[in-house]
Design a protein around this motif. Structure first.
Motif, PDB file in Angstrom:
ATOM      1  N   ALA A   1       3.467  -5.757   1.180  1.00  0.00           N
ATOM      2  CA  ALA A   1       4.692  -4.956   1.155  1.00  0.00           C
ATOM      3  C   ALA A   1       5.181  -4.647   2.564  1.00  0.00           C
ATOM      4  O   ALA A   1       4.380  -4.378   3.460  1.00  0.00           O
ATOM      5  N   PRO A   2       6.501  -4.649   2.771  1.00  0.00           N
ATOM      6  CA  PRO A   2       7.036  -4.273   4.087  1.00  0.00           C
ATOM      7  C   PRO A   2       6.958  -2.763   4.299  1.00  0.00           C
ATOM      8  O   PRO A   2       6.869  -1.990   3.340  1.00  0.00           O
ATOM      9  N   ALA A   3       6.988  -2.346   5.543  1.00  0.00           N
ATOM     10  CA  ALA A   3       6.884  -0.916   5.889  1.00  0.00           C
ATOM     11  C   ALA A   3       8.250  -0.258   5.777  1.00  0.00           C
ATOM     12  O   ALA A   3       8.868   0.104   6.779  1.00  0.00           O
ATOM     13  N   THR A   4       8.715  -0.088   4.544  1.00  0.00           N
ATOM     14  CA  THR A   4      10.076   0.417   4.344  1.00  0.00           C
ATOM     15  C   THR A   4      10.167   1.556   3.339  1.00  0.00           C
ATOM     16  O   THR A   4      11.267   1.958   2.972  1.00  0.00           O
ATOM     17  N   TYR A   5       9.067   2.099   2.904  1.00  0.00           N
ATOM     18  CA  TYR A   5       9.111   3.155   1.893  1.00  0.00           C
ATOM     19  C   TYR A   5       9.128   4.531   2.540  1.00  0.00           C
ATOM     20  O   TYR A   5       8.318   4.833   3.408  1.00  0.00           O
TER      21      TYR A   5
ATOM     22  N   PRO B   1      -5.344   2.769   4.818  1.00  0.00           N
ATOM     23  CA  PRO B   1      -4.659   2.003   5.875  1.00  0.00           C
ATOM     24  C   PRO B   1      -3.469   1.193   5.345  1.00  0.00           C
ATOM     25  O   PRO B   1      -2.453   1.059   6.041  1.00  0.00           O
ATOM     26  N   LEU B   2      -3.574   0.679   4.124  1.00  0.00           N
ATOM     27  CA  LEU B   2      -2.480  -0.101   3.555  1.00  0.00           C
ATOM     28  C   LEU B   2      -1.290   0.783   3.211  1.00  0.00           C
ATOM     29  O   LEU B   2      -0.139   0.401   3.417  1.00  0.00           O
ATOM     30  N   VAL B   3      -1.547   1.975   2.686  1.00  0.00           N
ATOM     31  CA  VAL B   3      -0.453   2.896   2.400  1.00  0.00           C
ATOM     32  C   VAL B   3       0.262   3.276   3.684  1.00  0.00           C
ATOM     33  O   VAL B   3       1.505   3.261   3.758  1.00  0.00           O
TER      34      VAL B   3
END
Length: 221
Positions: free
Chosen positions: A109-113, A133-135
């Motif tokens: 997932a891209p870092a856009t949330y 770390p992924l979140v």
């Protein structure tokens, strides 16, 4: 993995759906706790109005996600259980939900949330050493991670624990693994993973119940 899918599919099959309206007469609402009309709402997630992107980890049958969508956010949800996802699609056909493993989904997932959250969902049933770390990497700068679950059942009973699930037919029960920690330990774990403004607290239950709700939040700087 297949064992977990079977357990959650059976859980979803046995569980009644969300009520049509809450005590205020609203058709969508946000519940962090297991108790109806109790506790804080979507404001915990921060600013998730129009233009924001929100992701629910373990979205279940979509009740909380549907409310986030009414706030104007671009709301998406994932769940390991096909039965759960189908229930969400049937009741809320406008929602963007899919069957996915949380770690694999977040890794791509891209870092856009602006908000990633979980209500008694995947955050409780995934190793935090792998998940946190992924979140964090998935959140946009200033984004918020929030999750709720039960506090540890017994003092000192922390770390990986087994949750017994009902089997789909007479026979041996199914088990899934959950991760229990006291609020102070959750705060330490999120800070170590790189989150800021971390807070973990227990929401007191209604007067006639005994178990509170652990609510944890942390932001990306």
């Amino acid at each position: 993995m297949q064992h977990d899918v079977e357990a959650w599919d059976q859980w979803a099959t046995d569980r009644p759906g969300r009520r049509g309206t809450n005590a205020a007469g609203e058709t969508t609402w946000f519940n962090w706790t297991i108790y109806p009309d109790h506790g804080p709402g979507a404001e915990v997630l921060g600013d998730i109005g129009p233009g924001a992107r929100a992701l629910e980890l373990g979205c279940g049958s979509g009740g909380n996600l549907a409310h986030v969508a009414t706030l104007g956010a671009d709301a998406a949800g994932i769940d390991l259980s096909p039965v759960q996802v189908q229930a969400a699609v049937d009741r809320y056909p406008h929602l963007a939900v899919q069957v996915a493993d949380v770690l694999g989904f977040l890794a791509a997932a891209p870092a856009t949330y602006q908000a990633v959250y979980s209500v008694y969902g995947a955050s409780w049933f995934t190793d935090p050493d792998d998940l946190l770390p992924l979140v964090l990497a998935t959140l946009a700068p200033g984004g918020r991670y929030a999750f709720s679950q039960n506090p540890p059942a017994l003092p000192g009973c922390v770390g990986p624990q087994a949750t017994q699930m009902k089997p789909p037919a007479p026979g041996d029960p199914l088990y899934v693994k959950r991760w229990d920690y006291e609020p102070e330990e959750w705060e330490a774990r999120l800070k170590e993973a790189g989150f800021v403004d971390v807070r973990a607290r227990i929401i007191a239950p209604p007067a006639d119940r005994r178990t509170g709700t652990l609510l944890v939040t942390g932001d990306r700087s």
